[in-house]
Motif scaffolding. Structure first.
Motif, PDB file in Angstrom:
ATOM      1  N   ILE A  86     -11.797   0.499  -6.659  1.00 38.48           N
ATOM      2  CA  ILE A  86     -12.282   0.335  -5.533  1.00 38.48           C
ATOM      3  C   ILE A  86     -13.604  -0.548  -5.814  1.00 38.48           C
ATOM      4  O   ILE A  86     -14.263  -0.071  -6.520  1.00 38.48           O
ATOM      5  CB  ILE A  86     -12.637   1.792  -4.754  1.00 38.48           C
ATOM      6  N   VAL A 105      -8.895  -2.765  -4.040  1.00 37.93           N
ATOM      7  CA  VAL A 105      -9.170  -3.133  -2.954  1.00 37.93           C
ATOM      8  C   VAL A 105     -10.767  -3.297  -2.854  1.00 37.93           C
ATOM      9  O   VAL A 105     -11.603  -2.515  -3.430  1.00 37.93           O
ATOM     10  CB  VAL A 105      -8.902  -1.946  -1.928  1.00 37.93           C
ATOM     11  N   ILE A 115     -10.231  -4.312   2.906  1.00 33.48           N
ATOM     12  CA  ILE A 115      -9.614  -2.937   2.706  1.00 33.48           C
ATOM     13  C   ILE A 115     -10.732  -1.859   2.491  1.00 33.48           C
ATOM     14  O   ILE A 115     -11.058  -2.038   1.442  1.00 33.48           O
ATOM     15  CB  ILE A 115      -8.566  -2.797   1.980  1.00 33.48           C
ATOM     16  N   THR A 116     -10.950  -1.144   3.639  1.00 31.87           N
ATOM     17  CA  THR A 116     -12.099   0.183   3.387  1.00 31.87           C
ATOM     18  C   THR A 116     -11.251   1.349   2.892  1.00 31.87           C
ATOM     19  O   THR A 116     -10.382   1.746   3.059  1.00 31.87           O
ATOM     20  CB  THR A 116     -12.986   0.275   4.340  1.00 31.87           C
ATOM     21  N   VAL A 117     -12.211   1.855   2.177  1.00 26.60           N
ATOM     22  CA  VAL A 117     -11.734   3.597   1.801  1.00 26.60           C
ATOM     23  C   VAL A 117     -12.459   4.459   2.600  1.00 26.60           C
ATOM     24  O   VAL A 117     -13.470   4.648   2.730  1.00 26.60           O
ATOM     25  CB  VAL A 117     -12.301   3.855   0.473  1.00 26.60           C
ATOM     26  N   LEU A 144       0.786  -1.287   0.057  1.00 23.98           N
ATOM     27  CA  LEU A 144       0.031  -0.103   0.214  1.00 23.98           C
ATOM     28  C   LEU A 144       0.691   1.342  -0.024  1.00 23.98           C
ATOM     29  O   LEU A 144       0.348   2.290  -0.065  1.00 23.98           O
ATOM     30  CB  LEU A 144      -0.985   0.094   1.125  1.00 23.98           C
ATOM     31  N   GLY A 168     -13.973  -3.692   0.428  1.00 21.33           N
ATOM     32  CA  GLY A 168     -14.271  -3.411   1.847  1.00 21.33           C
ATOM     33  C   GLY A 168     -14.340  -4.509   2.492  1.00 21.33           C
ATOM     34  O   GLY A 168     -14.581  -4.821   3.806  1.00 21.33           O
ATOM     35  N   ASP A 191      -7.084  -1.272   6.725  1.00 22.59           N
ATOM     36  CA  ASP A 191      -7.028  -2.628   6.910  1.00 22.59           C
ATOM     37  C   ASP A 191      -8.227  -3.214   7.770  1.00 22.59           C
ATOM     38  O   ASP A 191      -7.813  -3.133   9.255  1.00 22.59           O
ATOM     39  CB  ASP A 191      -5.790  -3.376   7.210  1.00 22.59           C
ATOM     40  N   LEU A 196      -6.914   4.260   3.406  1.00 23.48           N
ATOM     41  CA  LEU A 196      -7.306   3.035   3.347  1.00 23.48           C
ATOM     42  C   LEU A 196      -7.224   2.290   4.723  1.00 23.48           C
ATOM     43  O   LEU A 196      -6.281   2.651   5.518  1.00 23.48           O
ATOM     44  CB  LEU A 196      -6.946   1.724   2.233  1.00 23.48           C
TER      45      LEU A 196
END
Length: 539
Positions: A30, A53, A194-196, A21, A55, A213, A211
């Motif tokens: 995304i 990535v 992995i969220t934004v 990352l 979420g 984890d 991002l």
């Protein structure tokens, strides 16, 4: 850290997550559904450094909850969406060519109960155009006696005959995984959970994303990219304004044992109440029935689930079409529901009349896409990259379609295995099929009873396919949570014996995951327990 699942997923992507990352990427995608996976593949095979990535889990949303059909969409043709149908038929043919064992032909039989000869000719004319797009001739008419032999359980009263044609089917979640695997072969990376949290900006230009984890809670990462592509499906557009208005539509499905609804081919029928199309077809050792098309008003944070009116609606269609079988809700093994990202026409039209086109909108450093169909994921990906090309100076790929997946050698097995089974393993697992076979222990190259899944597929998924939670394993890497009563509860001891060590979970972690999975399955994949006043919208 999950030593089993993390360490092996396509070369240890999560194990090296901090380093991964901190790289600079050409494209940050995304959304880990089929649209995002397709974009990742098409970008990476054309020389772009691409990271995806997701979420939640790969294919967690719509892309594991579709109707499992790879098709042109006859009803879209009837509604005048000729371009969409032509594109979908051509993409269906490409998938049949490039993904044997994962995308397979499915013959459909459409019974005709006294329809006028004019209506019949209209349908056959539409199918002629359907076949023309595909460069083949599959349609034909059968009289009542021939059709009754083809589909012996259909209602006989008033049966004039029927039309037979061919489409295709798939395992949608495995289609996503196969596409991500192919992208990896071209140097791409993909990480689930992995969220934004926000977008990075330089003035009004997006330059990356912040991002987090969610699997390990390892903190926030700032990832830089020349271009961010939001491919979140029904969740797309939450990162930026200006996109089209979406009308989330829920499609719910039933799975029944194949012995209760035995079908040699798919049956496509019109619902006796509102005339909407409903289908039933053999899938993964069971019979899949769908679908509804209703406005989804429950929000998007939680998993969708079938409602009591939707269950009754689908059972009503089955009882009318197969009266001698006397099908009841107790015959249902499992249910599932998905939310489709459909563009809102603004006219208030019935859900089933809305088109399935995709939409793309661009900002500085950010391209967003939503809508579309599972079948057309490659065409959507190429369209997105055409729109993105001006924002990637120095990259001038012509974006001509090429084979979706590279050819893969059929694995060799320690004992003789039927050719269709080897074809299935090759299609679903691509270049990893041989490693899967080699990893199998005694008795694991046998089918899990009631399914077409091998025990060895559970071991391989736990070892090498980024499983973070038990529902990842049982609902998406394999589909036995849909194919077995109770979500596979009757086989849980053997599942645990095969998978716990591969996942690196201690006893407490396994018990926690099993309890969470059981609760999830009961809420979202079993029969609905409560009545609802939500209507089924007529076509």
């Amino acid at each position: 850290m999950n030593a089993g699942g993390h360490a092996n997923w396509q070369g240890g992507w999560r194990a090296s997550l901090p380093e991964l990352l901190t790289r600079e990427w050409d494209v940050l995608v995304i959304g880990g559904g089929i649209t995002g996976a397709g974009i990742l593949l098409e970008a990476s095979r054309r020389g772009l450094r691409a990271l995806l990535v997701e979420g939640r889990d790969f294919a967690w949303g719509t892309s594991s909850r579709s109707s499992k059909l790879v098709h042109g969409g006859l009803r879209y043709l009837a509604q005048g969406h000729v371009k969409l149908t032509r594109e979908a038929v051509r993409e269906r043919e490409a998938l049949l060519r490039d993904a044997p064992g994962l995308v397979e032909p499915q013959r459909f039989a459409f019974p005709d109960y006294g329809a006028s000869s004019r209506k019949r000719r209209t349908m056959l004319a539409g199918l002629a155009l359907y076949d023309l797009f595909a460069g083949r001739r599959e349609r034909h008419w059968q009289d009542a006696s021939e059709f009754a032999l083809l589909a012996p359980n259909v209602a006989r009263a008033g049966l004039a005959g029927g039309i037979v044609y061919t489409d295709a089917k798939t395992d949608d979640a495995r289609l996503v995984l196969r596409t991500l695997l192919e992208a990896r072969r071209h140097g791409a990376a993909a990480v689930n959970y992995i969220t934004v949290r926000s977008l990075l900006k330089d003035g009004d230009k997006v330059t990356g994303a912040v991002l987090r984890d969610e699997a390990d809670g390892a903190g926030l990462f700032e990832v830089r990219a020349r271009l961010v592509i939001d491919a979140g499906g029904v969740w797309a557009g939450q990162l930026a304004t200006g996109g089209p208005r979406l009308r989330p539509l829920r499609g719910s499905h039933l799975l029944l044992p194949s012995w209760r609804l035995p079908l040699a081919q798919a049956i496509s029928l019109m619902h006796p109440v509102d005339g909407r199309p409903v289908f039933a077809f053999p899938w993964e050792g069971a019979t899949l029935v769908g679908t509804t098309d209703v406005d989804h008003r429950d929000g998007l944070a939680l998993e969708a689930a079938i409602t009591r009116p939707e269950l009754d609606y689908l059972l009503q269609a089955l009882q009318a079409q197969f009266p001698e079988l006397a099908l009841q809700e107790t015959d249902v093994i499992a249910t599932y529901a998905g939310v489709r990202p459909v563009l809102d026409s603004g006219t208030g039209d019935a859900p089933s009349t809305l088109g399935r086109e995709h939409a793309i909108w661009c900002g500085k450093g950010l391209v967003s896409v939503t809508g579309g169909k599972l079948t057309t994921f490659r065409a959507i990906a190429l369209d997105v990259l055409r729109q993105a090309r001006p924002q990637l100076p120095g990259w001038n790929d012509a974006l001509a379609p090429c084979p979706i997946y590279a050819p893969v050698e059929t694995p060799t097995a320690p004992r003789r295995m039927p050719a269709p089974l080897l074809r299935r393993l090759t299609g679903r697992h691509g270049p990893q099929a041989q490693a899967l076979v080699d990893a199998a222990q005694d008795g694991e190259l046998e089918h899990i009873p009631g399914t077409e899944t091998l025990w060895a597929e559970l071991r391989w998924a736990a070892r090498a396919e980024a499983v973070e939670h038990l529902d990842d394993l049982l609902l998406r890497r394999t589909r036995i949570g849909l194919l077995l009563r109770g979500g596979g509860a009757g086989h849980m001891d053997r599942i645990r014996a095969i998978c716990q060590a591969e996942l690196g979970w201690n006893d407490a972690r396994w018990e926690q995951e099993q309890a969470a999975y059981t609760a999830l399955w009961s809420r979202h994949y079993s029969l609905p327990s409560a009545a609802s006043n939500e209507p089924i919208t007529a076509a």
